[in-house]
Design a protein around this motif. Structure first.
Motif, PDB file in Angstrom:
ATOM      1  N   MET A 264       0.810  -1.216   0.000  1.00 20.11           N
ATOM      2  CA  MET A 264       0.000   0.000   0.000  1.00 20.11           C
ATOM      3  C   MET A 264       0.843   1.265   0.000  1.00 20.11           C
ATOM      4  O   MET A 264       0.388   2.309  -0.425  1.00 20.11           O
ATOM      5  N   SER A 265       2.073   1.177   0.516  1.00 23.81           N
ATOM      6  CA  SER A 265       2.897   2.382   0.518  1.00 23.81           C
ATOM      7  C   SER A 265       4.011   2.314  -0.524  1.00 23.81           C
ATOM      8  O   SER A 265       4.725   3.282  -0.721  1.00 23.81           O
TER       9      SER A 265
ATOM     10  N   VAL B 173      15.330   1.129   7.655  1.00 21.14           N
ATOM     11  CA  VAL B 173      14.297   0.505   6.827  1.00 21.14           C
ATOM     12  C   VAL B 173      14.652  -0.955   6.566  1.00 21.14           C
ATOM     13  O   VAL B 173      13.809  -1.842   6.672  1.00 21.14           O
ATOM     14  N   ASP B 177      12.402  -4.135   8.081  1.00 20.27           N
ATOM     15  CA  ASP B 177      11.623  -4.808   7.043  1.00 20.27           C
ATOM     16  C   ASP B 177      11.024  -6.121   7.580  1.00 20.27           C
ATOM     17  O   ASP B 177      11.514  -6.687   8.553  1.00 20.27           O
ATOM     18  N   ASP B 178       9.950  -6.564   6.918  1.00 20.18           N
ATOM     19  CA  ASP B 178       9.306  -7.804   7.350  1.00 20.18           C
ATOM     20  C   ASP B 178      10.288  -8.968   7.442  1.00 20.18           C
ATOM     21  O   ASP B 178      10.133  -9.874   8.247  1.00 20.18           O
ATOM     22  N   ARG B 179      11.283  -8.952   6.556  1.00 18.76           N
ATOM     23  CA  ARG B 179      12.289 -10.014   6.633  1.00 18.76           C
ATOM     24  C   ARG B 179      13.643  -9.439   7.024  1.00 18.76           C
ATOM     25  O   ARG B 179      14.679  -9.976   6.674  1.00 18.76           O
ATOM     26  N   LEU B 197       6.834  -1.700   9.027  1.00 16.02           N
ATOM     27  CA  LEU B 197       6.774  -0.780   7.904  1.00 16.02           C
ATOM     28  C   LEU B 197       5.461  -0.866   7.127  1.00 16.02           C
ATOM     29  O   LEU B 197       5.331  -0.315   6.048  1.00 16.02           O
ATOM     30  N   SER B 198       4.483  -1.602   7.647  1.00 13.11           N
ATOM     31  CA  SER B 198       3.214  -1.631   6.920  1.00 13.11           C
ATOM     32  C   SER B 198       2.026  -1.237   7.786  1.00 13.11           C
ATOM     33  O   SER B 198       0.959  -0.950   7.270  1.00 13.11           O
ATOM     34  N   ARG B 200       0.207   1.549  10.020  1.00 11.36           N
ATOM     35  CA  ARG B 200       0.395   3.001  10.012  1.00 11.36           C
ATOM     36  C   ARG B 200       0.970   3.538  11.313  1.00 11.36           C
ATOM     37  O   ARG B 200       1.790   4.434  11.319  1.00 11.36           O
ATOM     38  N   ALA B 283       7.758   5.478   5.363  1.00 13.98           N
ATOM     39  CA  ALA B 283       6.382   5.339   4.892  1.00 13.98           C
ATOM     40  C   ALA B 283       6.273   5.404   3.374  1.00 13.98           C
ATOM     41  O   ALA B 283       5.233   5.098   2.822  1.00 13.98           O
ATOM     42  N   GLY B 288       2.678   6.225   3.523  1.00 13.47           N
ATOM     43  CA  GLY B 288       2.171   5.007   4.145  1.00 13.47           C
ATOM     44  C   GLY B 288       0.802   4.602   3.652  1.00 13.47           C
ATOM     45  O   GLY B 288       0.249   5.225   2.751  1.00 13.47           O
ATOM     46  N   PRO B 289       0.207   3.554   4.262  1.00 12.44           N
ATOM     47  CA  PRO B 289      -1.095   3.070   3.812  1.00 12.44           C
ATOM     48  C   PRO B 289      -2.138   4.184   3.880  1.00 12.44           C
ATOM     49  O   PRO B 289      -2.291   4.813   4.923  1.00 12.44           O
TER      50      PRO B 289
END
Lengths: 440, 341
Positions: A264-265, B173, B177-179, B197-198, B200, B283, B288-289
């Motif tokens: 989404m970002s 960042v 990160d997710d990983r 990072l995903s 908000r 973001a 961001g989202p």
């Protein structure tokens, strides 16, 4: 704020009067949006003069990979027209629009400048680009190109054509065969339609593999067959039933885990990174990416499949690259001659042989290189893309500014997050974009 | 940023005070006319000696000031005035625009993104400022004693300040990160991946952490100098009275550096309100989202740049930010003054 300038006792010395000074200083430094001017002062009147003298040529992120090609091209031109000198500059992909707007505002736009139609539109509107149809010498070039490509540089609400068509691209879809096979999919059968894309996505998601790294963009709506704007390009219409249908499917994919967590970002650069790190299975890329994969990610390169972006209506998206001529150019004759030289049949074809792009010159796509090809995946994709390109449409509406693209992205995210229904999200995106469009 | 620092630096001694102490106490006949020029006293002193030697003319100081003045005019005053003017126009990056009155401000009131930006910028101030006022003080206490090898730790704490915010931001960042590194550790410990990072709020929180972490060393240096000014006798007297370390910290150290705390508070609240780089990197350019992590400066950057950037609207947001910054600072100093009374 460099520490050296700050005495620790300053706290004691600060009187309320100096508060205003700090605030003012602060505000001054953040309000650095400087003035700008426009209009078309100066510049030679037309391109009928002698081809001689110096010009500047600006490309968009091509130096790193194709330095030798351009140096050769420039040398050929300078040999053909003695007394000319071409200074080549290349600007990175990121923030290219900022580069152009700063140059145009200060009337320093390079004589020959690489643009895409959506970048050419605001420039043409502000009078920074030369109207080729109004110039005798430039207009003569029309028959050199495919009619669709020439028309691709017509701007809604403005008369004429504002750029020489250069290379074309359908925007291929890269996919990771290793991840496909992990999910039990055939690595040689990439998705061709959106239906296939979503069913593949579900299978991949079951193996905890995300399919895509970005939320759907306006081109996705176009390829899905959604009517994006009305005929006069005065209103957006992608909130119709077809658009809502696509967003519903994307939302389902998102809920299944088929989109990367940061989708989404993320912008295209971020998604490209994720694909290189094998965190997503598919990514719409530029033709230039393949060379970079080959050099930087040989491990990944072996597993990469290349196909056309999924398409529901037989009309793929066509990304058009063009060369505009600066209205303020002091040497329009040489600029036009050079732009025509770069985009002539021979030079476009030789560029397209080096890069996986397509020439926009008339008849080029009927050459054997684009109709027969070998058996390698690249060859097959090239031939099938070339065939599709004849029916391609440039979906990105030129009047759609970055801000309007952000609006779409924002509303799509709200739909994904469950804050709005797909219909409501698209209605709001269209309403907000139309409001912005009215102001232009 | 430089303008902030230079504005708060110690005032330069005024030129008049630098005159010779032998200046006449009785006014000479021409004094009303010449007293305005900083050089008048020395030239009068010279004339009394009999020789008419002019060491410099009335405009000489201005000549020295000229380069600085020109730079200030061109890069600070002019853009500021231009921004104020453009806030009332519909200017775009490539078109000058025309006067539209308060339209931009009306649009702002209805702009969801503006309110999100305002909220995030204030959240940033609320979360970051207390940390940057208190933590660096503790850090400074830790390293201000001259122990062997302490210079190493001082430098180490200062390193993030020297590093580029973009580089530091990118490193974070990757780590978040997710990983990334942080999630790898979390997973090894048997917990679920944290979407730094995903989500908000987590994006904003991560960015705040980076801001605080990066600012610690800078404010620590300011506090270290201030700590040197706290009289040691007070500490000794407090110890004799039986005050423990915590008590001495609260009753001696804190009052001793209170002025510095106000300064740090003011500086960091302005910096936090204007945050851009950290959030932009964490973001993404769209905030961001659903744009929920947009800060005001990000919004200004997004609306005011590019080929169709709405310079007029972005200027209007800048103007609102200017007023808020001003009020923020006045509030900090008003609180300080009330404290003194």
């Amino acid at each position: 704020m460099s520490p050296a300038q700050l005495s620790p006792s300053a706290g004691r010395l600060l009187r309320p009067a100096s508060v205003a000074t700090i605030a003012l200083g602060t505000a001054l430094s953040l309000t650095a949006l400087t003035g700008c001017s426009s209009g078309s002062g100066g510049g030679s009147s037309d391109a009928s003069g002698e081809v001689k003298g110096k010009i500047t040529f600006q490309t968009w992120n091509l130096r790193a990979e194709y330095k030798d090609y351009f140096n050769g091209l420039i040398a050929d031109f300078e040999k053909k027209y003695p007394g000319t000198k071409v200074r080549w500059i290349d600007k990175p992909a990121d923030r290219y629009a900022e580069t152009l707007s700063a140059d145009a505002a200060s009337e320093n736009l390079p004589d020959v400048v690489n643009v895409s139609p959506d970048k050419a539109y605001p420039l043409a509107k502000a009078g920074a680009l030369m109207n080729l149809s109004k110039d005798e010498t430039a207009a003569k070039a029309e028959k050199q190109y495919m009619p669709e490509a020439w028309k691709g540089n017509e701007m809604p609400g403005l008369d004429g054509v504002y750029g020489f068509p250069w290379y074309l691209n359908t925007g291929p879809l890269f996919y990771n065969k290793r991840l496909f096979e992990k999910a039990g999919l055939d690595g040689d059968k990439p998705p061709r339609t959106y239906e296939e894309l979503f069913s593949y996505g579900e299978k991949l998601a079951k193996k905890k593999v995300a399919s895509l790294g970005t939320a759907p963009a306006i081109e996705d709506f176009g390829r899905y067959g959604v009517e994006l704007m009305n005929k006069d390009a005065t209103e957006f219409t992608y909130n119709n039933a077809k658009g809502v249908e696509l967003l519903k499917k994307y939302k389902k994919l998102y809920e299944q885990g088929g989109l990367d967590g940061q989708a989404m970002s993320a912008g295209p650069e971020k998604a490209g990174e994720k694909f290189e790190q094998e965190k997503i299975a598919m990514n719409a890329g530029g033709a230039l990416d393949l060379t970079s994969f080959k050099e930087n990610q040989p491990q990944l390169y072996k597993n990469i499949g290349l196909t056309d972006a999924p398409n529901n209506n037989g009309h793929p998206n066509m990304y058009v690259m063009s060369l505009g001529i600066s209205q303020t150019s002091e040497n329009k004759s040489t600029a036009v001659a050079f732009a025509r030289f770069v985009t002539n049949k021979k030079n476009q074809e030789s560029f397209a042989h080096k890069v996986a792009v397509f020439p926009s010159t008339k008849g080029s796509l009927d050459e054997p290189y684009w109709t027969e090809g070998g058996r390698s995946p690249e060859d097959r994709v090239r031939v099938s893309s070339a065939k599709l390109l004849k029916k391609a449409v440039n979906y990105t509406p030129v009047v759609m500014t970055e801000e309007m693209k952000t609006v779409l992205k924002k509303e799509v995210s709200k739909c994904f997050l469950g804050q709005k229904s797909p219909k409501q999200a698209l209605d709001d995106a269209v309403a907000e974009s139309n409001k912005l469009l009215e102001q232009v | 940023m430089n303008s902030t620092a230079s504005a708060s630096g110690p005032p330069a001694p005024s030129a008049g005070a630098a005159g010779p102490p032998s200046a006449p106490s009785t006014p000479s006949p021409d004094s009303p006319a010449s007293s305005g020029s900083p050089g008048s006293r020395s030239s009068r002193a010279a004339r009394r000696g009999g020789a008419r030697v002019r060491t410099h003319r009335a405009h000489s100081p201005w000549l020295f000031l000229l380069p600085g003045l020109l730079i200030t005019l061109a890069f600070n005053i002019y853009p500021f005035v231009a921004t104020v003017w453009k806030a009332f126009t519909d200017a775009r990056t490539l078109t000058p625009g025309s006067f539209v009155g308060l339209d931009n401000f009306q649009e702002m009131l209805a702009d969801e993104q503006f309110w999100i930006g305002l909220r995030n910028s204030f959240l940033y101030v609320a979360a970051v400022v207390p940390c940057t006022v208190v933590l660096p003080l503790l850090l400074a206490l830790l390293v201000h004693k001259n122990l062997p090898g302490i210079a190493f730790f001082r430098s180490a704490f200062y390193t993030p300040v020297v590093a580029s915010v973009v580089v530091v931001g990118l490193i974070w960042v990757w780590m978040l990160d997710d990983r990334g590194l942080v999630n790898a550790v979390i997973k090894t410990l048997g917990f679920d991946t944290v979407p730094f990072l995903s989500d908000r709020w987590l994006i904003l929180l991560s960015a705040m952490l980076v801001t605080v972490w990066k600012g610690l060393g800078y404010y620590m240096i300011i506090y270290m100098a201030a700590l040197g000014n706290v009289p040691r006798e007070l500490h000794e007297a407090a110890s004799v009275d039986g005050a423990g370390p915590v008590r001495r910290f609260l009753s001696v150290t804190v009052p001793g550096v209170r002025n510095t705390m106000v300064l740090v508070g003011a500086l960091s609240s302005v910096a936090a309100f204007r945050v851009f780089s950290e959030v932009f990197l964490m973001a993404g350019p769209d905030g961001g989202p659903a744009g929920e992590d947009t800060t005001l400066v990000m919004l200004i950057q997004r609306t005011g740049t590019g080929l169709s950037g709405r310079v007029g609207y972005a200027s209007a947001i800048s103007l609102v930010m200017f007023v808020i910054t001003m009020v923020l600072l006045l509030a900090v100093f008003a609180a300080e003054r009330r404290d003194k009374k």
